[in-house]
Design an enzyme around this catalytic site. Structure first.
Site, mmCIF file in Angstrom:
data_model
loop_
_atom_site.group_PDB
_atom_site.id
_atom_site.type_symbol
_atom_site.label_atom_id
_atom_site.label_comp_id
_atom_site.label_asym_id
_atom_site.label_seq_id
_atom_site.Cartn_x
_atom_site.Cartn_y
_atom_site.Cartn_z
ATOM 1 N N CYS A 110 0.687 -5.743 -1.432
ATOM 2 C CA CYS A 110 1.246 -5.929 -0.111
ATOM 3 C C CYS A 110 0.223 -5.598 0.971
ATOM 4 O O CYS A 110 -0.384 -4.537 0.951
ATOM 5 C CB CYS A 110 2.453 -4.998 -0.065
ATOM 6 S SG CYS A 110 3.219 -4.792 1.476
ATOM 7 N N CYS A 120 3.951 2.012 -0.283
ATOM 8 C CA CYS A 120 3.875 1.318 1.001
ATOM 9 C C CYS A 120 5.261 1.236 1.626
ATOM 10 O O CYS A 120 5.434 1.445 2.829
ATOM 11 C CB CYS A 120 3.301 -0.077 0.801
ATOM 12 S SG CYS A 120 3.306 -1.093 2.286
#
Length: 370
Positions: A194, A98
């Site tokens: 996340c 990410c």
RNA sequence: UGGGGUAUCGCCAAGCGGUAAGGCACGGGACUUUGACUCCCGCAUCGUAGGUUCAAAUCCUGCUACCCCAG
């Protein structure tokens, strides 16, 4: 005036990051990213509350704010890979991807389009220019250092990054937030994947992965239970096995996933020898500062972390072609394929690689002697 | 069918007349920007029905279930 976009999550760290930059007199813009559109188990979209916190903080410190949506990019570049890894029986770390693909790529590009010179985040890491090149250093707060999650960044990405809270401790960050009356000063640190957040991981995976029940067996082949699908377990795992009462009474841990036979191999005792390994083969090595820090074949000494927040481990690394052979001085517990091993030289984060295969601690040939 | 034995939390297991250890599992919390690990807390009135006793999971009897031996 230098323009800086701050990636704001609605948490204390990024809020204080924005505050500090603003106080330096910079042209600061707060941007909230929404990369996952789904309610949590309680039907609540937690990102909504976070977005509201971002707005409140931005109004307070008087900076403009926006929200961007990278759901599509997150799906394509992070989540699909995440699922594909699980399907292969591995245990991926979506957050390192990410950072490389979303926060410091898609989002970085977006920031540049807003005319920003730099992109700031609330990560606890530091950067420095050494010999004309930016390098990544651990955050000053050893307990909060997040370099592990950023090891995949390249020099070009780091060049544009600013980490305003990296030189502080978490306590200092909260103090500053309180002093300035930020509404998020006492907000609990967020955890979980996340953008996806905290949730029952098994239930979450069940929305995306098939269940393929099979046996849980001991090394000797004795059946001691049933599993719902090898993807749902990871080496070293204890909780969720549901085995109790048999054997010598100690807890059971996942030793290995036998994909071929769809058998979860389990054993008793947190110190089970099969839980430990010294030799690891890692692939897709990435180095932040240019190329590899070691010559091909050289036995390179440094420290490593096999998981976030693990104490530094002394290791010897050897680069062989496009893979890495890592030998730890001390046997490592439950090193897991798909996870990242990140290397350090003192405070400097060198880079890392993905664990591909693990060789057992006992009775195996010394990889580095080959 | 005859003889013997055992029945305590989901599992294993202490207790042997004085008012239910412990472990595993499980649940909750802490920790934690992955997944794990780890830590803390919680978690049974003793197969059933009677009886003896000031007092029974612990003694007696019936019933039920399971196990073993016999045949």
């Amino acid at each position: 005036m230098e323009r800086i976009v701050v990636g704001m999550s609605g948490g204390v760290d990024s809020s204080v990051a924005a505050l500090l930059l603003k106080r330096q007199g910079l042209d600061v813009i707060g941007v909230f990213m929404k990369n996952w559109d789904e309610k949590d188990e309680n039907g609540v979209c937690t990102s909504t509350a976070d977005w509201e916190d971002v707005q409140a903080v931005c109004r307070l410190i008087d900076i403009p704010f926006y929200a961007v949506n990278f759901e599509k990019e997150y799906q394509e570049r992070v989540f699909s890979h995440f699922l594909s890894e699980y399907r292969k029986g591995r245990t991926p770390n979506p957050d390192v991807l990410c950072n490389r693909e979303i926060k410091f790529k898609a989002f970085l590009e977006f920031a540049m389009k807003l005319g920003a010179d730099k992109l700031a985040t609330g990560h606890f890491v530091q950067t420095e220019i050494r010999e004309g090149h930016p390098v990544l250093l651990r955050g000053a707060d050893a307990k909060k250092d997040q370099s592990y999650f950023l090891y995949m960044l390249k020099e070009q990405q780091l060049q544009k990054a600013v980490f305003p809270v990296g030189a502080m401790t978490k306590a200092q960050v909260r103090d500053i937030a309180r002093e300035h009356g930020l509404p998020v000063s006492d907000k609990k640190d967020s955890t979980g994947v996340c953008f996806i957040g905290e949730r029952n991981f098994r239930n979450f995976l069940q929305n995306y992965l098939p269940t393929q029940p099979g046996d849980m067996r001991t090394e000797a082949g004795e059946k001691v239970g049933e599993h719902i699908g090898l993807s749902y377990y990871t080496p070293g795992q204890r909780k969720g096995l549901g085995i109790g009462g048999c054997g010598d009474g100690r807890s059971w841990f996942v030793l290995e996933k036998d994909l071929k036979n769809n058998v979860l191999v389990v054993g008793q005792g947190e110190d089970h020898p099969r839980l430990f390994s010294s030799h690891v083969e890692a692939v897709e090595p990435t180095w932040i500062a240019g190329g590899a820090p070691m010559a091909a074949g050289e036995a390179y000494r440094c420290t490593a972390k096999y998981r976030y927040r693990q104490a530094d481990q002394q290791v010897t690394v050897r680069l062989e072609g496009d893979r890495l052979l890592v030998e730890a001085d001390e046997p490592q517990r439950a090193v897991t394929p798909g996870q990242s091993v990140v290397f350090y030289q003192g405070e400097l984060c060198l880079g890392g690689a993905i664990v591909e295969a693990v060789e057992q601690y006992q009775g195996k040939p010394d990889l580095l002697q080959r």
